[in-house]
Scaffold this active site. Structure first.
Site, PDB file in Angstrom:
ATOM      1  N   HIS A  91       1.998  -1.383   5.726  1.00  0.00           N
ATOM      2  CA  HIS A  91       0.996  -2.310   6.273  1.00  0.00           C
ATOM      3  C   HIS A  91       1.665  -3.292   7.245  1.00  0.00           C
ATOM      4  CE1 HIS A  91      -1.103  -1.505   2.214  1.00  0.00           C
ATOM      5  NE2 HIS A  91      -1.904  -1.004   3.112  1.00  0.00           N
ATOM      6  N   LYS A  98     -11.819  -0.251  -6.519  1.00  0.00           N
ATOM      7  CA  LYS A  98     -10.498   0.380  -6.531  1.00  0.00           C
ATOM      8  C   LYS A  98      -9.678  -0.079  -7.746  1.00  0.00           C
ATOM      9  CE  LYS A  98      -7.363   1.964  -2.905  1.00  0.00           C
ATOM     10  NZ  LYS A  98      -6.850   1.793  -1.554  1.00  0.00           N
ATOM     11  N   ARG A 147      -1.624   7.679   8.323  1.00  0.00           N
ATOM     12  CA  ARG A 147      -0.331   8.232   7.903  1.00  0.00           C
ATOM     13  C   ARG A 147      -0.304   9.741   8.087  1.00  0.00           C
ATOM     14  NH1 ARG A 147      -0.583   6.040   2.057  1.00  0.00           N
ATOM     15  NH2 ARG A 147      -2.716   6.615   2.532  1.00  0.00           N
ATOM     16  N   SER A 185       0.408   2.284  -1.613  1.00  0.00           N
ATOM     17  CA  SER A 185       0.378   1.228  -2.628  1.00  0.00           C
ATOM     18  C   SER A 185       0.327   1.832  -4.024  1.00  0.00           C
ATOM     19  CB  SER A 185      -0.838   0.325  -2.403  1.00  0.00           C
ATOM     20  OG  SER A 185      -0.764  -0.285  -1.148  1.00  0.00           O
TER      21      SER A 185
HETATM   22  N1  COA Z   1       1.685   2.866   5.974  1.00  0.00           N
HETATM   23  C1  COA Z   1       1.802   3.128   4.670  1.00  0.00           C
HETATM   24  N2  COA Z   1       0.745   3.103   3.831  1.00  0.00           N
HETATM   25  C2  COA Z   1      -0.471   2.814   4.313  1.00  0.00           C
HETATM   26  C3  COA Z   1      -0.626   2.518   5.650  1.00  0.00           C
HETATM   27  C4  COA Z   1       0.514   2.553   6.493  1.00  0.00           C
HETATM   28  N3  COA Z   1       0.432   2.304   7.784  1.00  0.00           N
HETATM   29  N4  COA Z   1      -1.936   2.273   5.855  1.00  0.00           N
HETATM   30  C5  COA Z   1      -2.561   2.409   4.679  1.00  0.00           C
HETATM   31  N5  COA Z   1      -1.679   2.736   3.736  1.00  0.00           N
HETATM   32  C6  COA Z   1      -1.990   3.079   2.344  1.00  0.00           C
HETATM   33  C7  COA Z   1      -2.104   1.966   1.387  1.00  0.00           C
HETATM   34  O1  COA Z   1      -0.877   1.699   0.767  1.00  0.00           O
HETATM   35  C8  COA Z   1      -3.151   2.474   0.409  1.00  0.00           C
HETATM   36  O2  COA Z   1      -2.581   3.320  -0.549  1.00  0.00           O
HETATM   37  P1  COA Z   1      -3.316   3.669  -1.922  1.00  0.00           P
HETATM   38  O3  COA Z   1      -4.613   4.355  -1.589  1.00  0.00           O
HETATM   39  O4  COA Z   1      -2.316   4.525  -2.597  1.00  0.00           O
HETATM   40  O5  COA Z   1      -3.570   2.367  -2.631  1.00  0.00           O
HETATM   41  C9  COA Z   1      -4.056   3.333   1.267  1.00  0.00           C
HETATM   42  O6  COA Z   1      -3.274   3.689   2.360  1.00  0.00           O
HETATM   43  C10 COA Z   1      -5.263   2.646   1.780  1.00  0.00           C
HETATM   44  O7  COA Z   1      -5.193   1.275   1.539  1.00  0.00           O
HETATM   45  P2  COA Z   1      -5.573   0.121   2.521  1.00  0.00           P
HETATM   46  O8  COA Z   1      -4.944   0.293   3.863  1.00  0.00           O
HETATM   47  O9  COA Z   1      -5.310  -1.157   1.788  1.00  0.00           O
HETATM   48  O10 COA Z   1      -7.069   0.319   2.793  1.00  0.00           O
HETATM   49  P3  COA Z   1      -8.226   0.668   1.851  1.00  0.00           P
HETATM   50  O11 COA Z   1      -8.592   2.090   2.164  1.00  0.00           O
HETATM   51  O12 COA Z   1      -7.981   0.322   0.447  1.00  0.00           O
HETATM   52  O13 COA Z   1      -9.306  -0.344   2.446  1.00  0.00           O
HETATM   53  C11 COA Z   1     -11.441  -1.034   3.256  1.00  0.00           C
HETATM   54  C12 COA Z   1     -10.573   0.073   2.645  1.00  0.00           C
HETATM   55  C13 COA Z   1     -11.199  -2.376   2.651  1.00  0.00           C
HETATM   56  C14 COA Z   1     -11.186  -1.099   4.745  1.00  0.00           C
HETATM   57  C15 COA Z   1     -12.884  -0.543   2.991  1.00  0.00           C
HETATM   58  O14 COA Z   1     -13.024  -0.281   1.611  1.00  0.00           O
HETATM   59  C16 COA Z   1     -13.929  -1.540   3.413  1.00  0.00           C
HETATM   60  O15 COA Z   1     -14.212  -1.650   4.578  1.00  0.00           O
HETATM   61  N6  COA Z   1     -14.502  -2.263   2.445  1.00  0.00           N
HETATM   62  C17 COA Z   1     -15.550  -3.262   2.702  1.00  0.00           C
HETATM   63  C18 COA Z   1     -16.932  -2.737   2.324  1.00  0.00           C
HETATM   64  C19 COA Z   1     -17.513  -1.925   3.412  1.00  0.00           C
HETATM   65  O16 COA Z   1     -17.730  -2.358   4.518  1.00  0.00           O
HETATM   66  N7  COA Z   1     -17.810  -0.669   3.081  1.00  0.00           N
HETATM   67  C20 COA Z   1     -18.367   0.270   4.011  1.00  0.00           C
HETATM   68  C21 COA Z   1     -17.284   1.061   4.685  1.00  0.00           C
HETATM   69  S1  COA Z   1     -17.949   2.339   5.664  1.00  0.00           S
END
Ligand code: COA
Length: 172
Positions: free
Chosen positions: A19, A43, A97, A135
């Site tokens: 991140h 989550k 990724r 994560s």
């Molecule tokens: N390098 C390494 N790891 C990465 C990365 C990078 N560049 N980018 C993301 N990751 C990993 C994270 O570690 C995480 O791993 P995990 O799944 O093992 O925990 C995963 O990718 C995704 O995590 P994160 O980047 O924190 O995003 P998320 O997918 O959890 O977040 C939101 C999603 C918050 C953007 C989404 O749920 C959201 O928009 N929520 C609000 C409600 C909403 O509007 N919903 C409608 C959506 S259409």
């Protein structure tokens, strides 16, 4: 030229070097960056929203270079697109990724574009050294006693180890 505010959303449970890599690179392409920590109760996060907010804020505070670009860290519990509008963001930043990320990101981007076509989503490829970090695996490695120093900053490593130790004591 119009100024662009980028919004980088995530659960950040916890924030990893992957991140941080995306934050460091996003500030090359936006004039202001908002890192938005999602409550995302679905989550089942290990850290509370306020703990994650503090961890992300510390990671941003200790970034070696910010190129003079202001970075704000916020928490949000509502719709991402509402959050973007409320903070004047014109671009959503997401890290990609592997191919496995693509389908989820594709769907989310499509839904968000329907909710608000004015806000674009910009993908940055994770850097070579961070593509494998997740994560979920960081937490798993920590729970099983492995060294996570390569994957997360020191303050996150310490917080994770403390959380795992507290859970172990509670389980005894
Ligand atoms: N390098 C390494 N790891 C990465 C990365 C990078 N560049 N980018 C993301 N990751 C990993 C994270 O570690 C995480 O791993 P995990 O799944 O093992 O925990 C995963 O990718 C995704 O995590 P994160 O980047 O924190 O995003 P998320 O997918 O959890 O977040 C939101 C999603 C918050 C953007 C989404 O749920 C959201 O928009 N929520 C609000 C409600 C909403 O509007 N919903 C409608 C959506 S259409």
């Amino acid at each position: 030229m119009s100024k662009h505010t980028g919004l980088y959303p995530g659960t950040f449970d916890p924030i990893t070097r992957g991140h941080i890599d995306i934050i460091s690179r996003a500030i090359k392409v936006v004039d202001k960056l908002i890192v938005a920590v999602a409550a995302n109760p679905g989550k089942g996060p290990m850290f509370t929203l306020d703990e994650r907010l503090a961890q992300v804020s510390e990671a941003v505070r200790t970034l070696p270079h910010t190129r003079g670009v202001p970075i704000e860290v916020i928490k949000f519990q509502n719709l991402l697109m509402n959050c973007a509008v409320a903070h004047g963001a014109s671009v959503i930043i997401r890290g990609l990724r592997a191919v496995s990320d693509f389908e989820y990101e594709f769907q989310m981007t499509g839904m968000n574009a329907h909710l608000n076509p004015e806000v674009e989503t910009l993908f940055l490829m994770a850097s070579e050294g961070t593509q494998f970090i997740s994560s979920r695996f960081v937490k798993e490695i920590c729970v099983l006693g492995g060294d996570i120093s390569k994957f997360v900053p020191a303050h996150v490593r310490d917080a994770l180890q403390a959380k795992v130790a507290a859970r172990d004591i509670a389980a005894d």
